[in-house]
Design a protein around this motif. Structure first.
Motif, PDB file in Angstrom:
ATOM      1  N   TYR A 153      35.530  56.169  41.520  1.00 42.61           N
ATOM      2  CA  TYR A 153      36.771  56.221  40.746  1.00 42.61           C
ATOM      3  C   TYR A 153      37.124  57.663  40.386  1.00 42.61           C
ATOM      4  O   TYR A 153      38.292  58.054  40.446  1.00 42.61           O
ATOM      5  N   ILE A 154      36.133  58.445  40.025  1.00 48.96           N
ATOM      6  CA  ILE A 154      36.375  59.856  39.694  1.00 48.96           C
ATOM      7  C   ILE A 154      36.881  60.599  40.928  1.00 48.96           C
ATOM      8  O   ILE A 154      37.821  61.399  40.841  1.00 48.96           O
ATOM      9  N   GLU A 155      36.281  60.322  42.081  1.00 46.22           N
ATOM     10  CA  GLU A 155      36.734  60.966  43.311  1.00 46.22           C
ATOM     11  C   GLU A 155      38.176  60.575  43.635  1.00 46.22           C
ATOM     12  O   GLU A 155      38.990  61.423  44.020  1.00 46.22           O
ATOM     13  N   TYR A 156      38.517  59.300  43.450  1.00 47.12           N
ATOM     14  CA  TYR A 156      39.895  58.856  43.687  1.00 47.12           C
ATOM     15  C   TYR A 156      40.856  59.600  42.759  1.00 47.12           C
ATOM     16  O   TYR A 156      41.882  60.118  43.205  1.00 47.12           O
ATOM     17  N   ASP A 184      42.808  60.233  53.226  1.00 49.32           N
ATOM     18  CA  ASP A 184      41.712  60.480  52.281  1.00 49.32           C
ATOM     19  C   ASP A 184      41.729  59.461  51.148  1.00 49.32           C
ATOM     20  O   ASP A 184      40.685  58.935  50.763  1.00 49.32           O
ATOM     21  N   LEU A 185      42.905  59.199  50.610  1.00 50.06           N
ATOM     22  CA  LEU A 185      43.011  58.224  49.533  1.00 50.06           C
ATOM     23  C   LEU A 185      42.584  56.836  50.001  1.00 50.06           C
ATOM     24  O   LEU A 185      41.877  56.125  49.282  1.00 50.06           O
ATOM     25  N   ALA A 186      42.981  56.455  51.204  1.00 49.46           N
ATOM     26  CA  ALA A 186      42.602  55.145  51.733  1.00 49.46           C
ATOM     27  C   ALA A 186      41.092  55.039  51.902  1.00 49.46           C
ATOM     28  O   ALA A 186      40.504  53.990  51.624  1.00 49.46           O
ATOM     29  N   HIS A 187      40.461  56.119  52.314  1.00 45.35           N
ATOM     30  CA  HIS A 187      39.008  56.124  52.482  1.00 45.35           C
ATOM     31  C   HIS A 187      38.307  55.888  51.141  1.00 45.35           C
ATOM     32  O   HIS A 187      37.429  55.039  51.031  1.00 45.35           O
ATOM     33  N   VAL A 188      38.719  56.616  50.126  1.00 43.45           N
ATOM     34  CA  VAL A 188      38.102  56.489  48.808  1.00 43.45           C
ATOM     35  C   VAL A 188      38.396  55.116  48.203  1.00 43.45           C
ATOM     36  O   VAL A 188      37.514  54.483  47.611  1.00 43.45           O
ATOM     37  N   SER A 233      45.665  49.640  41.056  1.00 41.49           N
ATOM     38  CA  SER A 233      45.021  48.736  42.006  1.00 41.49           C
ATOM     39  C   SER A 233      44.614  49.525  43.249  1.00 41.49           C
ATOM     40  O   SER A 233      45.412  50.272  43.810  1.00 41.49           O
ATOM     41  N   LEU A 234      43.378  49.342  43.668  1.00 43.15           N
ATOM     42  CA  LEU A 234      42.892  50.010  44.869  1.00 43.15           C
ATOM     43  C   LEU A 234      42.915  49.080  46.074  1.00 43.15           C
ATOM     44  O   LEU A 234      42.550  49.459  47.174  1.00 43.15           O
ATOM     45  N   ARG A 235      43.377  47.883  45.867  1.00 42.15           N
ATOM     46  CA  ARG A 235      43.462  46.897  46.957  1.00 42.15           C
ATOM     47  C   ARG A 235      44.602  47.266  47.894  1.00 42.15           C
ATOM     48  O   ARG A 235      45.543  47.970  47.511  1.00 42.15           O
ATOM     49  N   ARG A 236      44.529  46.779  49.098  1.00 42.67           N
ATOM     50  CA  ARG A 236      45.590  47.034  50.068  1.00 42.67           C
ATOM     51  C   ARG A 236      46.876  46.364  49.615  1.00 42.67           C
ATOM     52  O   ARG A 236      46.864  45.251  49.117  1.00 42.67           O
ATOM     53  N   GLY A 237      47.967  47.052  49.818  1.00 43.41           N
ATOM     54  CA  GLY A 237      49.260  46.487  49.470  1.00 43.41           C
ATOM     55  C   GLY A 237      49.683  45.461  50.504  1.00 43.41           C
ATOM     56  O   GLY A 237      49.283  45.520  51.658  1.00 43.41           O
ATOM     57  N   LYS A 238      50.494  44.528  50.084  1.00 45.30           N
ATOM     58  CA  LYS A 238      51.003  43.520  51.005  1.00 45.30           C
ATOM     59  C   LYS A 238      52.402  43.919  51.422  1.00 45.30           C
ATOM     60  O   LYS A 238      53.241  44.261  50.597  1.00 45.30           O
ATOM     61  N   LYS A 239      52.616  43.875  52.714  1.00 45.20           N
ATOM     62  CA  LYS A 239      53.945  44.208  53.233  1.00 45.20           C
ATOM     63  C   LYS A 239      54.893  43.073  52.923  1.00 45.20           C
ATOM     64  O   LYS A 239      54.572  41.908  53.101  1.00 45.20           O
ATOM     65  N   GLN A 240      56.054  43.432  52.458  1.00 42.98           N
ATOM     66  CA  GLN A 240      57.080  42.439  52.138  1.00 42.98           C
ATOM     67  C   GLN A 240      58.027  42.319  53.322  1.00 42.98           C
ATOM     68  O   GLN A 240      58.807  43.205  53.597  1.00 42.98           O
ATOM     69  N   VAL A 288      36.566  49.639  46.618  1.00 36.86           N
ATOM     70  CA  VAL A 288      36.760  48.194  46.737  1.00 36.86           C
ATOM     71  C   VAL A 288      35.504  47.541  47.323  1.00 36.86           C
ATOM     72  O   VAL A 288      35.078  46.472  46.881  1.00 36.86           O
ATOM     73  N   THR A 289      34.882  48.202  48.291  1.00 38.88           N
ATOM     74  CA  THR A 289      33.657  47.663  48.890  1.00 38.88           C
ATOM     75  C   THR A 289      32.539  47.588  47.865  1.00 38.88           C
ATOM     76  O   THR A 289      31.845  46.557  47.765  1.00 38.88           O
ATOM     77  N   ILE A 290      32.357  48.627  47.080  1.00 34.92           N
ATOM     78  CA  ILE A 290      31.318  48.616  46.042  1.00 34.92           C
ATOM     79  C   ILE A 290      31.634  47.541  45.001  1.00 34.92           C
ATOM     80  O   ILE A 290      30.736  46.816  44.554  1.00 34.92           O
TER      81      ILE A 290
END
Length: 94
Positions: free
Chosen positions: A17-20, A32-36, A70-77, A41-43
């Motif tokens: 979270y600090i890295e994000y 980079d943001l997607a990687h973090v 939210s760090l979850r993937r966004g849903k395309k509308q 989310v995995t942890i």
């Protein structure tokens, strides 16, 4: 099976979270943001599924660092897509 102490995973999540937060502040690119985000989310999922950590505990760690982001993937509308129609037929209509 690998055994990782729950406290170490919680600390890894906190550091993620600090890295994000730091990446957002420094203006890191979307990759980079997607990687973090994916790491965090995995942890979160590992802690929830295998260590019995509640969502409330994760929020308790997350909120002071990055708030309610939210760090979850966004849903395309895409309101025009009918997912009840098989893809092969949808492609014929496009």
């Amino acid at each position: 099976m690998i055994q990782i102490p729950k406290e170490e995973l919680l600390e890894s999540l906190r550091l993620g979270y600090i890295e994000y937060r730091d990446c957002v502040i420094t203006g890191s690119d979307a990759v980079d943001l997607a990687h973090v985000k994916g790491y965090c989310v995995t942890i979160e999922q590992i802690l929830s599924a295998y260590s019995g950590v509640s969502k409330e505990k994760i929020i308790e760690i997350k909120r002071p660092i990055i708030g309610d982001v939210s760090l979850r993937r966004g849903k395309k509308q895409d309101s025009n897509t009918d997912y009840d129609v098989p893809t092969i037929f949808r492609k014929q209509f496009d």
